[in-house]
Design an enzyme around this catalytic site. Structure first.
Site, short mmCIF file in Angstrom:
data_model
loop_
_atom_site.label_atom_id
_atom_site.label_comp_id
_atom_site.label_asym_id
_atom_site.label_seq_id
_atom_site.Cartn_x
_atom_site.Cartn_y
_atom_site.Cartn_z
N LYS A 1 -32.22 4.43 22.14
CA LYS A 1 -31.50 4.72 20.88
C LYS A 1 -30.46 3.64 20.62
O LYS A 1 -29.75 3.22 21.55
CB LYS A 1 -30.79 6.07 20.98
CG LYS A 1 -29.92 6.38 19.75
CD LYS A 1 -29.45 7.83 19.72
CE LYS A 1 -28.12 8.03 20.37
NZ LYS A 1 -26.97 7.62 19.55
N HIS B 1 -25.53 4.22 15.64
CA HIS B 1 -24.58 5.14 16.24
C HIS B 1 -23.79 5.89 15.16
O HIS B 1 -22.60 6.17 15.30
CB HIS B 1 -23.62 4.37 17.16
CG HIS B 1 -23.21 5.10 18.40
ND1 HIS B 1 -23.76 4.85 19.64
CD2 HIS B 1 -22.29 6.06 18.62
CE1 HIS B 1 -23.18 5.63 20.55
NE2 HIS B 1 -22.29 6.37 19.95
N SER C 1 -25.29 14.61 25.86
CA SER C 1 -24.67 13.29 26.12
C SER C 1 -24.17 13.17 27.56
O SER C 1 -23.69 14.15 28.14
CB SER C 1 -23.50 13.10 25.15
OG SER C 1 -22.69 12.03 25.57
N THR D 1 -28.92 4.93 25.43
CA THR D 1 -28.19 4.38 24.27
C THR D 1 -27.80 2.94 24.57
O THR D 1 -27.22 2.65 25.61
CB THR D 1 -26.94 5.24 23.99
OG1 THR D 1 -27.39 6.57 23.72
CG2 THR D 1 -26.17 4.72 22.80
N TYR E 1 -26.05 6.55 29.58
CA TYR E 1 -25.51 5.19 29.52
C TYR E 1 -25.77 4.62 30.91
O TYR E 1 -25.49 5.31 31.91
CB TYR E 1 -24.00 5.20 29.27
CG TYR E 1 -23.61 5.61 27.86
CD1 TYR E 1 -23.92 4.81 26.78
CD2 TYR E 1 -22.91 6.78 27.64
CE1 TYR E 1 -23.56 5.18 25.49
CE2 TYR E 1 -22.53 7.16 26.35
CZ TYR E 1 -22.86 6.35 25.29
OH TYR E 1 -22.50 6.71 24.02
C1 LIG Z 1 -18.55 12.74 17.46
C2 LIG Z 1 -19.73 11.92 17.87
C3 LIG Z 1 -19.92 11.63 19.21
C4 LIG Z 1 -21.02 10.87 19.61
N1 LIG Z 1 -21.23 10.67 20.95
C5 LIG Z 1 -22.34 10.01 21.35
C6 LIG Z 1 -22.64 9.88 22.74
O1 LIG Z 1 -21.91 10.36 23.61
N2 LIG Z 1 -23.77 9.22 23.07
C7 LIG Z 1 -24.63 8.69 22.13
O2 LIG Z 1 -25.65 8.10 22.49
N3 LIG Z 1 -24.37 8.81 20.81
C8 LIG Z 1 -23.27 9.48 20.40
N4 LIG Z 1 -23.03 9.64 19.06
C9 LIG Z 1 -23.99 9.10 18.07
C10 LIG Z 1 -25.10 10.11 17.77
O3 LIG Z 1 -25.95 10.29 18.85
C11 LIG Z 1 -25.95 9.68 16.56
O4 LIG Z 1 -26.45 8.39 16.77
C12 LIG Z 1 -25.14 9.71 15.25
O5 LIG Z 1 -24.24 10.78 15.29
C13 LIG Z 1 -26.06 9.87 14.04
O6 LIG Z 1 -25.33 9.94 12.85
P1 LIG Z 1 -24.85 11.31 12.15
O7 LIG Z 1 -23.77 11.85 13.03
O8 LIG Z 1 -24.32 10.89 10.85
O9 LIG Z 1 -26.02 12.24 12.10
C14 LIG Z 1 -21.93 10.38 18.64
C15 LIG Z 1 -21.73 10.68 17.30
C16 LIG Z 1 -20.65 11.46 16.91
C17 LIG Z 1 -20.49 11.78 15.45
#
Ligand SMILES: Cc1cc2nc3c(=O)[nH]c(=O)nc-3n(C[C@H](O)[C@H](O)[C@H](O)COP(=O)(O)O)c2cc1C
Length: 424
Positions: free
Chosen positions: A289, A313, A149, A199, A173
């Site tokens: 995404k 997300h 990320s 994203t 981003y």
């Molecule tokens: C704690 C956490 C932090 C996340 N941070 C980002 C991020 O920095 N950038 C991003 O594109 N998605 C982020 N996401 C979303 C994930 O990339 C992904 O879309 C999502 O976690 C999928 O669902 P799941 O956690 O139930 O597998 C984050 C998700 C979680 C749980």
């Protein structure tokens, strides 16, 4: 009454008992070697990712667990994702030779041992001090792609140095300040990242009410509540306070707070023109995404992206958003021959992964699944997550009568499909 009891007692023939022989006891007495390494012991004790989640809940402060586990507002999107997955039923075939199962697949032109990618997640060193490096090592040794990320707490160069030969994506981003975006893009290219994953579902930060209620700050602040919590999770606090302070490592010059950073990073004016700009800047594979609308996906394909991730997300941004798995079949039908379609949101097992693959996804991204492992048992926990996902995927494919990923098809899944989807 007494007569009845007498009858009952006399009709049960007594077991013929004897003393066990030593030769019979020997094979039964096979004590397992005691694993002294706490992380490895905890990881091995988990029979599923749900178990890792339960261990994680005990291991880290509540605010940290909730930051990972929670979703936006009423968490309707989050719950819907799980309930759609749990509603899916397999329609297995038998009498197929599944003696040589092969769960490997091609993701953006490269072979992956299982159809899973570790999704980008920010602030990962808050979950465990070994953070992104541990995730990268575990992913690297399992051959799984890791998407780092922009909000990572380890720099993109450090990750590249840790797993130089492994497949890595960098999640971007697009900053309001395009010069900063360009700088990150060039650094990702120089550090050998295979793909950029943009994203697009973060016009503004989602409202995560668990964080508000827990008084969650990043980095965690020391207050009265923290001191009380410290007594319950001393190892976590010790780890946090004796390792380098949490920072957005890829954004070295950043001096402000997280809220200020989010306001700077998330550009509500982001449009298709910016995507076209990014396409011109980045020669490698480009993934978008955070899409749940077929029209948006079509627009992305027209701009020339190589893959889209249907995602809300993980239910952390817009509440009441479409459930990715619900819309997946329509995406595959309309665009499956023009782009790779991946999906994420609440995938917790190999069986969940197989459902999405049956419906035509190229791969599934998992976020929480590996973060639960990380919080439960550091790197050993992340390794356990990938091990579980792999063995569960193979077993499900065998029981389904589908020895390879190509054998997974929509006819093998029932119980999905919201008729209202047809109206969109
Ligand atoms: C704690 C956490 C932090 C996340 N941070 C980002 C991020 O920095 N950038 C991003 O594109 N998605 C982020 N996401 C979303 C994930 O990339 C992904 O879309 C999502 O976690 C999928 O669902 P799941 O956690 O139930 O597998 C984050 C998700 C979680 C749980």
């Amino acid at each position: 009454m007494a007569a009845c009891m007498l009858v009952a007692v006399t009709t049960i023939s007594p077991a013929h008992r004897r003393l066990p022989r030593w030769s019979e006891l020997g094979p039964l007495l096979r004590p397992k070697p005691i694993e002294l390494h706490g992380d490895r012991r905890r990881a091995a004790a988990a029979a599923s990712v749900h178990d890792l989640r339960a261990i994680a809940q005990r291991r880290v402060p509540r605010a940290v667990f909730d930051y990972v586990d929670g979703g936006a507002e009423s968490e309707l999107s989050l719950r819907a994702a799980r309930s759609v997955l749990e509603g899916a039923r397999f329609a297995p075939r038998t009498l197929r030779d599944v003696s040589q199962p092969d769960p490997s697949t091609e993701i953006l032109g490269m072979r992956s041992p299982i159809p899973v990618v570790f999704a980008p997640t920010g602030f990962t060193r808050m979950m465990h001090s070994s953070g992104e490096l541990a995730v990268a090592r575990a992913a690297g040794s399992a051959g799984i792609t890791y998407a780092l990320s922009t909000m990572g707490t380890t720099s993109l160069e450090d990750i590249a140095a840790e797993i130089p030969g492994c497949r890595r994506w960098f999640q971007l981003y697009i900053w309001r300040d395009r010069a900063r975006s360009l700088d990150l893009i060039q650094r990702a290219e120089a550090a050998g990242y295979d793909a950029l994953i943009l994203t697009v579902d973060t016009a503004v930060p989602g409202a995560r009410l668990r964080d508000v209620r827990n008084g969650m700050t990043i980095p965690p602040a020391i207050g009265l509540r923290t001191v009380v919590d410290g007594a319950r999770h001393p190892h976590w606090w010790f780890d946090l306070l004796t390792t380098p302070p949490l920072s957005f490592a890829s954004l070295a010059q950043w001096q402000g707070t997280v809220a200020e950073l989010a306001a700077t990073l998330f550009d509500p004016a982001l449009s298709l023109d910016d995507l076209a700009w990014l396409r011109d800047q980045w020669a490698g594979k480009l993934i978008v995404k955070g899409i749940t609308s077929l029209q948006d996906a079509t627009d992305c394909v027209d701009v020339g992206v190589d893959a889209v991730v249907i995602s809300n997300h993980g239910g952390r941004q817009l509440d009441r958003s479409p459930t990715p798995l619900d819309v997946l079949p329509r995406f595959v039908e309309a665009l499956g021959d023009q782009t790779e379609i991946m999906v994420d949101g609440s995938f917790m097992s190999g069986s969940d992964v197989v459902v999405a693959l049956c419906l035509g996804a190229t791969a599934v991204l998992v976020g929480r699944a590996y973060l639960y492992g990380l919080m439960a048992a550091g790197e050993a926990g992340v390794r356990r997550t990938s091990e579980l996902l792999a063995t569960e995927t193979v077993r499900t494919m065998q029981l389904l009568g589908a020895p390879t990923i190509k054998d997974l098809s929509p006819e093998l899944v029932r119980g999905l499909g919201d008729p209202r989807e047809e109206l969109r």
